[in-house]
Write a protein that holds these residues in place. Structure first.
Motif, PDB file in Angstrom:
ATOM      1  N   SER A   1       0.886  -1.167   0.000  1.00 34.55           N
ATOM      2  CA  SER A   1       0.000   0.000   0.000  1.00 34.55           C
ATOM      3  C   SER A   1       0.922   1.214   0.000  1.00 34.55           C
ATOM      4  O   SER A   1       2.003   1.171   0.562  1.00 34.55           O
ATOM      5  CB  SER A   1      -0.872   0.069   1.244  1.00 34.55           C
ATOM      6  OG  SER A   1      -0.975  -1.162   1.858  1.00 34.55           O
TER       7      SER A   1
ATOM      8  N   GLY B   1      -7.136   4.457  -4.013  1.00 30.15           N
ATOM      9  CA  GLY B   1      -7.557   3.230  -4.685  1.00 30.15           C
ATOM     10  C   GLY B   1      -6.875   2.983  -6.008  1.00 30.15           C
ATOM     11  O   GLY B   1      -6.978   1.908  -6.571  1.00 30.15           O
ATOM     12  N   LYS B   2      -6.164   3.958  -6.522  1.00 27.43           N
ATOM     13  CA  LYS B   2      -5.476   3.772  -7.803  1.00 27.43           C
ATOM     14  C   LYS B   2      -4.283   2.833  -7.625  1.00 27.43           C
ATOM     15  O   LYS B   2      -3.713   2.731  -6.539  1.00 27.43           O
ATOM     16  CB  LYS B   2      -4.989   5.135  -8.325  1.00 27.43           C
ATOM     17  CG  LYS B   2      -6.121   6.131  -8.566  1.00 27.43           C
ATOM     18  CD  LYS B   2      -6.495   6.138 -10.019  1.00 27.43           C
ATOM     19  CE  LYS B   2      -7.763   6.905 -10.320  1.00 27.43           C
ATOM     20  NZ  LYS B   2      -7.827   8.267  -9.808  1.00 27.43           N
ATOM     21  N   ILE B   3      -3.922   2.161  -8.685  1.00 31.99           N
ATOM     22  CA  ILE B   3      -2.759   1.277  -8.639  1.00 31.99           C
ATOM     23  C   ILE B   3      -1.594   1.979  -9.341  1.00 31.99           C
ATOM     24  O   ILE B   3      -1.759   2.503 -10.436  1.00 31.99           O
ATOM     25  CB  ILE B   3      -3.051  -0.057  -9.365  1.00 31.99           C
ATOM     26  CG1 ILE B   3      -4.290  -0.729  -8.780  1.00 31.99           C
ATOM     27  CG2 ILE B   3      -1.838  -0.979  -9.303  1.00 31.99           C
ATOM     28  CD1 ILE B   3      -4.114  -1.271  -7.386  1.00 31.99           C
TER      29      ILE B   3
ATOM     30  N   GLU C   1       2.516   1.771 -10.562  1.00 30.41           N
ATOM     31  CA  GLU C   1       3.688   0.921 -10.732  1.00 30.41           C
ATOM     32  C   GLU C   1       4.929   1.709 -10.323  1.00 30.41           C
ATOM     33  O   GLU C   1       5.178   2.798 -10.824  1.00 30.41           O
ATOM     34  CB  GLU C   1       3.824   0.458 -12.193  1.00 30.41           C
ATOM     35  CG  GLU C   1       4.900  -0.607 -12.339  1.00 30.41           C
ATOM     36  CD  GLU C   1       5.343  -0.804 -13.780  1.00 30.41           C
ATOM     37  OE1 GLU C   1       4.546  -0.496 -14.687  1.00 30.41           O
ATOM     38  OE2 GLU C   1       6.482  -1.253 -13.974  1.00 30.41           O
TER      39      GLU C   1
ATOM     40  N   ASN D   1       3.780  -3.223  -8.117  1.00 37.07           N
ATOM     41  CA  ASN D   1       2.566  -2.413  -8.132  1.00 37.07           C
ATOM     42  C   ASN D   1       2.113  -2.105  -6.722  1.00 37.07           C
ATOM     43  O   ASN D   1       2.091  -2.973  -5.846  1.00 37.07           O
ATOM     44  CB  ASN D   1       1.445  -3.143  -8.867  1.00 37.07           C
ATOM     45  CG  ASN D   1       1.701  -3.149 -10.356  1.00 37.07           C
ATOM     46  OD1 ASN D   1       2.307  -2.208 -10.892  1.00 37.07           O
ATOM     47  ND2 ASN D   1       1.272  -4.201 -11.024  1.00 37.07           N
ATOM     48  N   PHE D   2       1.745  -0.863  -6.495  1.00 38.53           N
ATOM     49  CA  PHE D   2       1.303  -0.414  -5.181  1.00 38.53           C
ATOM     50  C   PHE D   2      -0.106   0.148  -5.303  1.00 38.53           C
ATOM     51  O   PHE D   2      -0.450   0.766  -6.309  1.00 38.53           O
ATOM     52  CB  PHE D   2       2.220   0.694  -4.644  1.00 38.53           C
ATOM     53  CG  PHE D   2       3.581   0.212  -4.214  1.00 38.53           C
ATOM     54  CD1 PHE D   2       4.517  -0.217  -5.135  1.00 38.53           C
ATOM     55  CD2 PHE D   2       3.922   0.193  -2.864  1.00 38.53           C
ATOM     56  CE1 PHE D   2       5.771  -0.649  -4.737  1.00 38.53           C
ATOM     57  CE2 PHE D   2       5.168  -0.240  -2.457  1.00 38.53           C
ATOM     58  CZ  PHE D   2       6.099  -0.666  -3.389  1.00 38.53           C
ATOM     59  N   GLU D   3      -0.908  -0.075  -4.232  1.00 35.34           N
ATOM     60  CA  GLU D   3      -2.237   0.529  -4.211  1.00 35.34           C
ATOM     61  C   GLU D   3      -2.209   1.766  -3.328  1.00 35.34           C
ATOM     62  O   GLU D   3      -1.685   1.728  -2.206  1.00 35.34           O
ATOM     63  CB  GLU D   3      -3.264  -0.467  -3.659  1.00 35.34           C
ATOM     64  CG  GLU D   3      -4.685   0.050  -3.816  1.00 35.34           C
ATOM     65  CD  GLU D   3      -5.698  -0.767  -3.012  1.00 35.34           C
ATOM     66  OE1 GLU D   3      -5.356  -1.881  -2.589  1.00 35.34           O
ATOM     67  OE2 GLU D   3      -6.813  -0.258  -2.831  1.00 35.34           O
TER      68      GLU D   3
ATOM     69  N   THR E   1      -3.464   3.995  -0.699  1.00 36.59           N
ATOM     70  CA  THR E   1      -4.439   3.848   0.385  1.00 36.59           C
ATOM     71  C   THR E   1      -4.636   5.151   1.150  1.00 36.59           C
ATOM     72  O   THR E   1      -5.352   5.177   2.146  1.00 36.59           O
ATOM     73  CB  THR E   1      -3.996   2.760   1.375  1.00 36.59           C
ATOM     74  OG1 THR E   1      -2.666   3.060   1.783  1.00 36.59           O
ATOM     75  CG2 THR E   1      -4.036   1.392   0.738  1.00 36.59           C
TER      76      THR E   1
ATOM     77  N   THR F   1       5.341   3.928   2.475  1.00 31.08           N
ATOM     78  CA  THR F   1       4.822   2.576   2.366  1.00 31.08           C
ATOM     79  C   THR F   1       5.239   1.830   3.626  1.00 31.08           C
ATOM     80  O   THR F   1       5.932   2.391   4.477  1.00 31.08           O
ATOM     81  CB  THR F   1       5.296   1.880   1.081  1.00 31.08           C
ATOM     82  OG1 THR F   1       4.641   0.627   0.971  1.00 31.08           O
ATOM     83  CG2 THR F   1       6.801   1.668   1.095  1.00 31.08           C
TER      84      THR F   1
END
Lengths: 878, 109
Positions: free
Chosen positions: A230, A249-251, A253, A259-261, A263, A280
């Motif tokens: 996240s 909520g976007k992903i 890179e 890949n990170f979301e 939050t 993170t």
């Protein structure tokens, strides 16, 4: 009869008068004096003094003094009533109005003097406010590591990852331990060809947001770090990535990591010593370490790591309770270290961080020393202003002496006069504060631009707190400036001031005043000369012949656009004369360096290199000495290099023509010299010209160098940009080579600004001071000049008579300041530059000339005025 | 009889009376020292004077400026009415005692 010259010890009298009121002590001291003079007749002076001392002690402890003190009714001091304050301030304003010129000089001097001080104070307040917004700020501590390798003792802001677990488990009174690692730095990949670098990210333990109160605009603090991978973005980054700032909520890179979301988004917050674009979790760090995508550091016992440990303590516990755990942990690190060193953990409170100057600091820190230098500089400007005030007041004493004599006769005591005078000064300095704040506002933005990270570290806003501090500063300044004249005035003898108006005009401390003028003008001259010398170096660098063409070359960042495509598309434009490709920009720090083995196979030579295409040398008009440029349409395989003169000289290849065709191994490739160019400055002017090679490798090309001939640059650029937009969706970024090189001279401009500003302040203060002294000196000599005139002196004689004293002082200042500045610049500042302008006679003469003209105007205007007055009037004067 | 008078206090009161208009600190001290052949401390003297003033036996006033004391004024002392009567009381008491003890006080020659 010599015994008549003996006197009882003064300090005993003083003490006696201080202990009792003078009213009580008078007859007792009289008695003691009488006895002393009798004793002096009979005994030795020393014994008489001893007797005097014992008598005074006996009296001080006697019931006599005690009962007198008890019964003494002190008349209430009406001098400190409201009415008196009113009267003081009224008189202060009246005397200001009476001497308008001097009032203006004083106010301007103090305003100028205080302005730098205000800046320093505002910066200090800003530093104090760093991390002030955390609820638990008083109970948060950072663990730092002190490492003593027996040659040097250094303290690092970082500590070790295992410490977190240890403190959590064994630390007494610990509520929370939060850790972070500051190696989370990479690029956010937007599309295969576009990525945005983020400068600074942290891996943090999940409780980071509980310990520190960074507000979120989106997301939930409790669950933000629940899952690995996240990411929380700073508001700034979120807005950069998404136009509406809706990142939740976007992903994303992240290059090389995965890949990170998103939050959460961390809101813009007050200043903190933390600075991050993204956060993170530690769980991410663990996984990444296991995957081998980042260096393993979690279990590291290396003395210095990238982990930072913060402890939030319970309300009652003290930092000492952590010592056992910390000592134990430190010995673990010490045992693991291969070298002999002592390791100790130390505890630093959150509020100390901004001003500490530790190694491996995490974010912003300013350091005590910088702040102290700043305060010293402001002191350097303020002090002459205060001296000026004292100087002027004492020089103008004549005008006030009668008032003070009258005050004293009607019952004013020394301390009342002192208080009145100090209060007057404080009123002036508070008025000057207004002026100082105007200067502060004018200079603030320039200052913030000059300081590294200025806008991030400081706001320099005037809040109520800072205003109160400013006010206190003004009062303190007033006090400092006023003490000297006030004590002078309070000591004036009323009989003399009332009997003869000139008796008080003794104007003592003349030599100090002369010294002050010399120091002030020497200081001003140092600043003026600094500015002229830096400007010369600046112009030298600006017009320096780097050995290549700077004009009309537009450097366009390729950003992944193929050089062939670029050449064919942009080349179609009519204003484009030629296009070449290169890996870096000459004259900047861009050239990389590599070691290459020389022909004999043993020696190696450090060479700087740059990748360029066949048109580059011609395009930038670099002079070829022998051979030719790269052949057109080279194969993808690299075969040739072009070298510079220094290369041939250092590798002892003989003449340029002899060097052609020789082969070298560079980057494990055999390369043949195909051409030799004349030396040119591929590095900034600080550095000399080193051995250098041009290589050919289209994959390394970063810039297209477009030669443009155009009558309308804006239109040409627009044309370029629209063509560019057809090639890629990347932003068009281009800059003229000339501008780029000029921009690298920004430090000169900052220095000219700093020295110029300080010089301006110093000159203002010293000129105004001189003006005031000259005016009052001219005024007091009006009569003398009248008499001289009557006896036939010419105007010019009188001007010389009045001005020569001052000119001598300025001469001394010049003699001191010139060699000092020359030495300072020749041995320190200019030494940093390999290519530098020598300090010539012209710059020094210009600076000195400026000062002399200024001084001549100041002195000349006043003396001329006095010399011209009709003697009939001057002799009536007074 | 109001107020007890000590021996030294009596001496001071009487000396003030002897000195008349010139009774101030130093003169009192010197007079007592000359007559009684003993040194007295200025601290003790002023303490006693302060007590006598509090009892109301002495009053004081400041004189004019003087040259020899650095311009400082002298504080002169005078007996008050009650001071005088206290001295009279003590003298009467003594006289009475002397009268009655005359036979026994004869010095052996």
């Amino acid at each position: 009869m010599t015994k008549l010259n003996q006197h009882p010890p003064r300090w005993i009298k003083r003490f006696f008068e201080w202990y009792c009121s003078p009213e009580i002590a008078e007859d007792l001291l009289g008695d003691m004096d009488e006895l002393f003079y009798q004793n002096v007749e009979k005994l030795s002076p020393t014994r008489a003094r001893w007797k005097y001392f014992f008598q005074s002690v006996a009296l001080l402890f006697s019931y006599g003094v005690k009962s007198r003190k008890k019964n003494y009714y002190k008349i209430p001091d009406t001098y400190h009533s409201f009415a008196m304050y009113q009267s003081y301030s009224k008189i202060a304003f009246r005397s200001l109005a009476k001497q308008k010129v001097f009032a203006v000089i004083n106010v301007v001097c103090l305003a100028v003097g205080m302005s730098v001080g205000l800046m320093a104070l505002a910066a200090w307040v800003d530093v104090l406010k760093v991390d002030n917004f955390h609820t638990n700020k008083d109970r948060i501590y950072r663990i730092t590591t002190e490492i003593d390798d027996h040659s040097e003792k250094r303290t690092f802001a970082s500590s070790h990852a295992f410490l977190g677990e240890k403190l959590r488990a064994e630390g007494k009174g610990v509520r929370q331990v939060t850790q972070l690692n500051n190696t989370f730095t990479s690029e956010i990949v937007l599309s295969p060809s576009v990525s945005i670098p983020f400068k600074q990210g942290y891996y943090v333990t999940p409780n980071f947001l509980q310990a520190f109160d960074f507000p979120l605009t989106a997301g939930d603090k409790a669950t933000a770090f629940a899952k690995p991978f996240s990411i929380l973005l700073s508001q700034e980054t979120a807005e950069k990535l998404y136009r509406d700032g809706q990142a939740l909520g976007k992903i994303l890179e992240i290059k090389g990591l995965g890949n990170f979301e998103v939050t959460g988004v961390v809101a813009n917050h007050p200043r903190s010593h933390f600075y991050f674009d993204a956060l993170t979790s530690f769980s991410t760090l663990e996984i990444l370490e296991q995957q081998g995508k980042i260096d393993r550091e979690l279990l590291s016992l290396e003395p210095v790591t990238s982990f930072y440990t913060y402890v939030l303590l319970d309300d009652e516990s003290s930092t000492e309770s952590l010592n056992p755990v910390l000592n134990e942990s430190a010995s673990l690190v010490q045992q693991a270290s291969r070298e002999k060193m002592d390791v100790a953990y130390e505890i630093q409170s959150l509020s100390d961080i901004p001003l500490s100057d530790l190694n491996n600091e995490i974010g912003l820190s300013w350091g005590y020393i910088t702040l102290m230098i700043f305060f010293f500089l402001s002191f350097l400007v303020l002090l002459p202003a205060c001296f000026n005030y004292a100087n002027i007041s004492v020089a103008r004493a004549l005008k006030r002496a009668k008032e003070i004599g009258l005050r004293k006769v009607s019952g004013g005591e020394s301390k009342h006069i002192f208080f009145q005078m100090v209060m007057e000064t404080i009123i002036i300095s508070v008025i000057a504060l207004g002026g100082a704040m105007i200067i502060f506002y004018l200079v603030r933005d320039h200052f913030l631009q000059m300081v590294v990270n200025g806008h991030r570290t400081f706001s320099l806003e005037i809040t109520p707190t800072t205003f109160v501090i400013f006010l206190l500063f003004a009062i303190l300044t007033g006090f400092i400036a006023g003490v000297l004249p006030a004590s002078y005035f309070s000591k004036l003898n009323p009989i003399q001031t009332l009997r003869n108006s000139s008796a008080s005009g003794k104007l003592s401390k003349v030599s100090i005043r002369k010294g002050l003028i010399v120091v002030q003008f020497a200081l001003s001259l140092v600043f003026i000369l600094s500015v002229t010398i830096i400007i010369k170096q600046y112009r030298y660098a600006l017009n320096f012949d780097h050995g290549f063409q700077k004009e009309n070359i537009l450097d366009v960042q390729l950003k992944g656009v193929s050089d062939k495509v670029f050449r064919s598309e942009i080349g179609k434009l009519s204003d484009v004369q030629a296009i070449s490709m290169s890996s870096s920009i000459p004259g900047n720090w861009g050239a990389s360096s590599e070691y290459m083995t020389l022909a004999n196979g043993t020696d190696s030579l450090q060479v700087y290199q740059m990748f360029a295409d066949e048109n580059y040398i011609q395009n930038l008009e670099i002079k070829m000495l022998a051979g030719s440029s790269f052949p057109e349409g080279q194969l993808s395989e690299e075969h040739y290099i072009i070298v510079n003169e220094s290369f041939i000289e250092k590798s002892k290849l003989g003449t340029a023509h002899e060097a052609l065709g020789k082969s070298f191994e560079l980057g494990k490739k055999p390369l043949t010299i195909i051409g030799v160019v004349k030396d040119f400055n591929f590095l900034p002017l600080q550095e000399q010209i080193y051995p250098f090679v041009f290589r050919y490798d289209p994959s390394q090309f970063q810039y297209a160098n477009v030669k443009i001939r155009s009558n309308d640059i804006t239109q040409t650029l627009a044309g370029l940009e629209s063509t560019w937009n057809k090639l890629t969706d990347q932003k068009f970024e281009a800059q003229f080579l000339k501008h780029e090189l000029d921009d690298s001279l920004v430090s000169y401009r900052s220095m000219v600004k700093i020295f110029g500003f300080l010089g301006l302040l110093a000159i203002t203060i010293s000129s105004l001071g001189l003006l005031a002294v000259v005016i009052s000196s001219a005024e007091s000599r009006t009569r003398e000049m009248g008499i001289r005139k009557v006896f036939g002196a010419r105007n010019i004689d009188m001007i010389v008579a009045m001005a020569s004293g001052f000119l001598k002082l300025i001469g001394i200042a010049i003699v001191i300041a010139t060699p000092l500045t020359y030495f300072m610049f020749n041995n320190f500042f200019l030494n940093m530059y390999f290519y530098r302008a020598s300090i010539g006679f012209l710059e020094l003469a210009a600076g000195i000339g400026f000062l002399v003209v200024l001084v001549a105007i100041i002195i000349g205007s006043q003396t001329f005025r006095v010399a011209r007055i009709n003697p009939v009037e001057t002799l009536k004067y007074e | 009889m109001k107020g007890y008078i000590g021996e030294f206090e009596e001496l001071v009161l009487l000396t003030v009376a002897v000195l008349g208009e010139d009774a101030y600190g130093v003169s009192i001290k010197e007079d007592i020292e000359a007559r009684s052949n003993r040194g007295i401390s200025i601290g003790a003297l002023h303490s006693t004077i302060a007590r006598l003033e509090e009892k109301g036996f002495l009053k004081s006033f400041l004189g004019g400026a003087t040259q020899e004391r650095g311009g400082r004024r002298k504080r002169y002392y005078q007996l008050t009415q009650s001071g005088k009567s206290a001295l009279h009381d003590i003298k009467n008491l003594r006289d009475e005692l002397w009268k009655k003890s005359k036979a026994n006080l004869a010095l052996d020659l």
